[in-house]
Structure formats: C-alpha cells, structure tokens
Design an enzyme around this catalytic site. Structure first.
Site, mmCIF file in Angstrom:
data_model
loop_
_atom_site.group_PDB
_atom_site.id
_atom_site.type_symbol
_atom_site.label_atom_id
_atom_site.label_comp_id
_atom_site.label_asym_id
_atom_site.label_seq_id
_atom_site.Cartn_x
_atom_site.Cartn_y
_atom_site.Cartn_z
ATOM 1 N N GLU A 83 0.852 -1.188 0.000
ATOM 2 C CA GLU A 83 0.000 0.000 0.000
ATOM 3 C C GLU A 83 0.887 1.236 0.000
ATOM 4 O OE1 GLU A 83 -3.335 0.797 -0.366
ATOM 5 O OE2 GLU A 83 -2.491 2.801 -0.179
ATOM 6 N N ILE A 84 0.552 2.187 -0.867
ATOM 7 C CA ILE A 84 1.412 3.351 -1.052
ATOM 8 C C ILE A 84 1.113 4.462 -0.038
ATOM 9 C CG2 ILE A 84 -0.051 4.593 -2.714
ATOM 10 C CD1 ILE A 84 2.512 5.036 -4.389
ATOM 11 N N ASN A 116 5.742 1.599 -3.225
ATOM 12 C CA ASN A 116 5.148 1.839 -4.524
ATOM 13 C C ASN A 116 5.284 0.562 -5.346
ATOM 14 O OD1 ASN A 116 4.386 2.596 -7.049
ATOM 15 N ND2 ASN A 116 5.585 4.481 -7.079
ATOM 16 N N ALA A 117 4.187 -0.139 -5.505
ATOM 17 C CA ALA A 117 4.221 -1.424 -6.214
ATOM 18 C C ALA A 117 4.539 -1.242 -7.700
ATOM 19 C CB ALA A 117 2.884 -2.141 -6.051
ATOM 20 N N LEU A 136 -7.358 -5.651 -6.499
ATOM 21 C CA LEU A 136 -8.772 -5.588 -6.162
ATOM 22 C C LEU A 136 -9.222 -4.140 -6.061
ATOM 23 C CD1 LEU A 136 -8.735 -8.430 -3.505
ATOM 24 C CD2 LEU A 136 -9.015 -8.583 -5.982
ATOM 25 N N ASP A 139 -7.574 1.804 -8.172
ATOM 26 C CA ASP A 139 -8.025 3.157 -8.511
ATOM 27 C C ASP A 139 -8.277 3.224 -10.014
ATOM 28 O OD1 ASP A 139 -7.662 3.999 -5.859
ATOM 29 O OD2 ASP A 139 -5.523 4.331 -6.213
#
Ligand SMILES: C[S@@+](CC[C@H](N)C(=O)[O-])C[C@H]1O[C@@H](n2cnc3c(N)ncnc32)[C@H](O)[C@@H]1O
Lengths: 235, 391
Positions: A83-84, A116-117, A136, A139
């Site tokens: 999660e960013i 940051n994925a 899932l 955005d």
C-alpha cells in the site's frame, strides 16, 4: 514505529483517512532494499521459517480487509499487502498487530508494506517467487491523462510476470466496467498471461471473497452484476 | 547535447545542428551532416500518433504532459529548428542515426566515405535518452525520458516504431549482447535490467545492488558487464544470473564509461565523474586464469575548468568533449605515458567548427533521487494523539 497501545481494540479508521490518490510516479521517501536479499522478513512475519517466503501479494491493499481474509484462508502461507499511502498502510500494520494480540498465535502470516508497487517489486521479490497477485478495486483513474497511473499496463505486466511463478494467478476485480475492459484487453494482449475459463473462475475458492472492497464506503456488497472479475494464469 | 564517439576509422562529434566525421589522428574532416531546418517539410509526422496505441507511453510524468500541451500550442506559432540529442553509427558503419529535439525525430543517414545521405525521418515520442543499433545493424532502439524503449526498423522506413518494453524512470544506457539474445538497460531507479530479445515482454532478470541512478554499462566478456552509478561505485556483474561479482568505490558519482582493450584479457576503463577538475578516473581490468576479473585504480585525470560531457578511447588516446563558457571544447590525453600525436592546432580547427554554437551544461544534480519525508510528520502527530489518550 509508534504503535497504538495494543491491549485495547482494533484501530479506528477515522484516524487514518487519507486523500484517495497518491501519484505513483513521483519520487517518494520510500526506503527500499537494494536487493531482495536485504529484506529482513522476520520483521514482517515473527514466526517465519528459513524455507518460507512470501507467496501472495495484494497490490494496493487499502485498509487490508481482503489481506486478513487471505490470512485466515491460508494459515500456512505468507501474504503481503502493498500500500502506497502512509496512513492507510499504517492502519493495516496496526490492525495486524491488534489482531495478533487479540488472537494469540494467529495472523502471523500476513503483513503490510508501504511501498510503490509500480516501482519496487523486484527489490522485494525474486523471479518466480509469487504464486498469487491480487488487484482488487484498483483506482480507476478515469481521465485519460491519468491512465498512466493505472496499476495495469504493458510494461507493468512484464514486471508482474517476472515476480510470478509459471502457473501463478493474477486476480483482478473492479466495479468499473471501463477499467475491467482495459485490464482484460491488456492481459490478453500480453504473451505471458491467459485468462481462466468461466468455470475455473467460478470454482476458485477465493472468488467468493473478492466481492467486497475494503475501501470505506464501498463496504456494502452490491449485487454481483456490478462487479467484474477476471483471473489470469502466468504462462 | 554533444556526442563524441569512435567508429573505426572515424571520430564522430556532434553538437546542436551539426555532425562532423574526422580522422582521429590529424583531425582532418572526412564529411559532415548539417541538420535540415524543417523536418516536417521532409515528411515528419507529428509524433503524438506514435504514442496512441500504447498507453505505456503515458507513463511519462505529469509535468511532461503539461509540457507537451504547451509545445503543441507553440507548434502552431513557430517551428523550432531541430537540435541533435544523440548520434550513433551502425556496427556495419553504413548507417548513422540522429535523434533530435525541437522537432522530435529519428533521422537515418546512409554513410558513404565522403558524404551522408538522409534516408528517413521518423517521429520520436519524447526526447531520447539513449540510442543503440542491434549487432546486425538492422534495428535501432531508442529509449526516452519516461523509460519506454522503441524499436525502429532500419530496413523498412515505413514500419511504425514499435514499443518493446518500459522502465519506470529514465533509461541512461542500453547495451545489446553481440549474440542479440539480451538487451541490458539501466535506469534512474538504481536498476539494471536484462530483457530477452526478441521476446522483450519477458524480463530475464535484474542486477540489483546500486543505490542511486545507474548511468553507464559495458560488456567485459560474454557473461560480464561493468556498471557505474551515482552511488559512487563501479560494479561487475554476472548479468545472466543477476549476480554481483565485484564492487569498487569511485571518488565521485559515475556518469559515463568507456573501455579499450590493452592486451589479452586486459582492459582499461575510463569513468567520467561528477566532480569538478578531477573528473576522469582510469581503471585497469584484468581477467585471471580462473576467469575472475580484477579491478585496479590507475590514475585520475585533471581537466580543470571544463565540464566534461563525453569521453571515448581511440587506441591509446582518450578524447573528452566538454564545455568552457558555454562553448565546445575538445581535449586529448595519452593514457599510456607517451606523447599524444594530436596537435593542439588540429584541435583548435575542430573547436572552430562549433565556435558559434552555445551549449549549456545539463544539470546532473537532477539525476539524483529527491527524497522528501512524508512519514515523520504523520508519526509525530500519531504519537501525540496516543499520549493524549493515555493521560
Ligand atoms: C481503491 S483502493 C482499493 C483497496 C483494496 N484493494 C480494496 O479492495 O478495497 C486502491 C488502493 O491502491 C493503492 N495504490 C495505488 N497505487 C499504488 C501503488 N503504486 N503501490 C501501492 N499501492 C497503490 C491506493 O493507495 C489505494 O489504497
């Protein structure tokens, strides 16, 4: 790290609200390992054994609802939520700590990582390490100019294919039809993925769990027609 | 931007509008290319069509979007003349590729001993960051500021440029194995990536360990590459297995790299450094009987007052181009201890060629990661909230 006193209950979301969209391309103050060898997974999973490694990654895990479910479904396998957003990832970390305290011996197989994925997956995971990746309710970034912020595109798909093992699965779920079409179009165009058949998608034991988002406000399970599921196999 | 490169028998120097091809020994000019003023008149199509099919192109950062909006508006007002970004000669020496800014394009010239003929003008999506020909000279790869890598077919000008793969930050160097099987690239996010070719959707692996931008790459042998980085290190890699073999501290961040063979299993590397005056470091690389590469620092070259931008070896000479007072300068060093045969007068003749060109140095400090802290504040507030609750 500052921690909620954990004798008490689960953390309250109202302290962890944050603007919905961070820019995933700008520089951030992420500390990231130069190499997967440099990650101390013990910090994430207190009971990890030397032959264990992370196999499931929930990309953009939000408040971590699905991550918790995943941990309960697969108690022997390690799952990570990426999660960013600072506050949101901190909420998930506190939530997991609280869960571990409330349920001794459980939830040691899930963890959350603020990163940051779109940039740092190879810094954490080796080639072919992951068995399942989840995207899932990503955005949607409706505006064309912001399509670049979408978590699925040709270059990113190559990077996901790198961390996924052959036969591994990518789960995508969205309530935005446009985004669903975009995802399917890009995944099908990419030579390293194939879509599961309807039958396979339906019978996957994870499928029923994908129908609610953990983002606030979208908690309510709507009728299935509003949700668009697509699962792909890394070939 | 200036380019300085050697492709036996020519030394190629490019700046702004002009490319000159000279004899490196007496600096006599073999031929030159002057860029046309209006590439649109030569059939250049506006480049936005090019990016359409791929949203990957959209990876570019927000502000670039803004820029392109602005430049689109400007286009109607006045046509900016093209200016040279990068120049490369094909390995078979028959083609010269030039990328341009202003009017963004990829130009291909056919090279003859005494002249170069423009054969194609194709659109370029965004300012190029590196250009490289395939070992068989049939394909040109162009990477851009956003990290995208496009393939331009050199045999068929009609073919649309094709997006091959993408990084998530600017690509600073690209090398292609002589057997064409792997493309090795490095970027501003500390990464060296090994991509399969022609299956470029399939990432073979990464060489990870650098902690700042990776600025330059070169092959030592078929299994080994050398890299230099903003983290002030030089590293050797077994790139097919993503394994770091050796690391050596540099006196300053590394910006560019060039190699020359000095004997069997022996190479010399020159590294351009990000620091004034003492800006070139020379290293000796030796391959032992056990196939291990050993690196030894040899010497540091001082070039006071010059912002060096490009370096290349020609036999025992090291050529460096740079900027003094916003103007081009060329320096030649003999790295073997003997006299350089290149006379100062000849060098002046070359500098004269670019006398009217103004050239502003690139701000390399922008290559380094900008760190900003968006966590401490939040944690501080959280701590206070918890303390208050406990009172
Ligand atoms: C709409 S939310 C969905 C959250 C969750 N997956 C769910 O189903 O409720 C998307 C999340 O992805 C996160 N995100 C967006 N880009 C990201 C990136 N590049 N790396 C990590 N997380 C990202 C956002 O901060 C946000 O929390």
């Amino acid at each position: 790290m500052v921690q909620e006193p954990c004798s008490i209950s689960l953390p309250q979301k109202r302290y962890y609200r944050q603007r919905a969209h961070s820019n995933p391309i700008a520089d951030h103050c992420f500390d990231y390992p130069a190499h997967p060898d440099n990650v101390n997974w013990q910090e994430f999973y207190p009971n990890i054994t030397p032959d264990q490694h992370v196999e499931f990654a929930d990309i953009g895990c939000g408040y971590g609802g699905f991550l918790v479910t995943l941990g309960e479904m697969f108690p022997d396998r390690l799952a990570i939520g990426l999660e960013i957003r600072v506050k949101v990832s901190d909420y998930v970390m506190d939530r997991i700590k609280a869960l571990r305290t409330l349920h001794q011996g459980k939830y040691n197989n899930i963890a959350c990582l603020r990163t940051n994925a779109m940039k740092y997956l190879p810094n954490y995971f080796r080639k072919a390490q992951l068995d399942k990746m989840f995207f899932l309710y990503p955005d949607p970034h409706f505006k064309r100019a912001k399509h670049k912020w979408r978590i699925i595109n040709q270059a990113l798909l190559s990077e996901y294919a790198y961390v996924l093992r052959k036969g591994g699965l990518v789960y995508t779920m969205t309530d935005v039809e446009d985004l669903h079409n975009w995802i399917v179009q890009h995944m099908e165009k990419h030579p390293l993925y194939e879509r599961l058949t309807d039958e396979e998608e339906k019978t996957d034991p994870i499928t029923p769990k994908l129908y609610h988002s953990s983002e606030e406000g979208t908690k309510v399970v709507r009728n299935k027609g509003d949700h668009f599921l697509a699962i792909f196999r890394r070939i | 931007m200036t380019t300085l490169l050697y492709s036996d028998p020519e030394l190629v120097i490019a700046l702004n509008k002009k490319v000159i091809f000279v004899n490196p020994n007496d600096l006599q000019i073999f031929k030159e290319i002057e860029l046309p003023e209006d590439l649109y008149a030569l059939g250049l199509k506006a480049s936005n069509n090019l990016t359409e099919p791929s949203e990957l192109a959209a990876e570019k950062s927000e502000e670039k979007c803004e820029q392109s909006k602005v430049s689109k508006k400007l286009k109607h007002v006045k046509i900016e003349p093209p200016s040279i970004l990068h120049v490369k000669l094909s390995p078979d020496n028959r083609l010269c590729a030039v990328t341009t800014s202003g009017q963004k394009a990829v130009l291909l010239y056919q090279c003859r001993p005494e002249q170069a003929k423009l054969v194609s003008v194709r659109p370029l999506a965004r300012a190029s960051s590196v250009i490289t020909f395939s070992p068989d000279s049939k394909v040109l790869l162009v990477t851009d500021k956003s990290g995208d890598c496009y393939k331009y077919d050199c045999e068929n000008d009609e073919e649309e440029p094709q997006l091959l793969f993408g990084h998530f930050s600017i690509v600073y160097d690209l090398v292609w194995t002589p057997d064409s099987k792997y493309i090795v690239t490095c970027d501003r996010d500390d990464k060296i990536r090994v991509t399969n070719y022609p299956a470029t959707h399939d990432i073979h692996g990464y060489c990870l360990g650098h902690q700042e931008f990776v600025s330059a790459l070169a092959f030592l042998d078929e299994d080994t590459i050398i890299s230099v980085s903003g983290d002030k290190t030089l590293r050797l890699w077994d790139f097919k297995n993503g394994r770091e073999l050796t690391m050596l501290e540099l006196p300053a961040p590394g910006l560019r790299l060039c190699l020359r063979a000095t004997g069997e299993n022996k190479l010399e590397a020159a590294v351009l450094l990000y620091q004034p005056d003492e800006c070139i470091a020379l290293y000796e690389l030796t391959k032992s009987d056990t196939s291990k590469w050993l690196v030894k620092e040899r010497q540091i070259l001082r070039i006071p007052g010059v912002i060096v931008n490009s370096i290349c070896f020609i036999n025992k000479n090291l050529y460096a181009s740079g900027i003094v007072d916003e103007h081009f300068t060329l320096r030649v060093f003999n790295v073997d201890g003997c006299e350089s045969k290149v006379s100062g007068d000849w060098i002046k003749v070359i500098e004269e060629q670019f006398k009217t060109e103004v050239w502003k140095p690139e701000d390399v400090s922008a290559w380094f990661k900008k760190r900003f802290d968006n966590v401490s504040d939040y944690l501080e507030r959280k701590k206070r909230r918890i303390e208050e609750k406990q009172k």
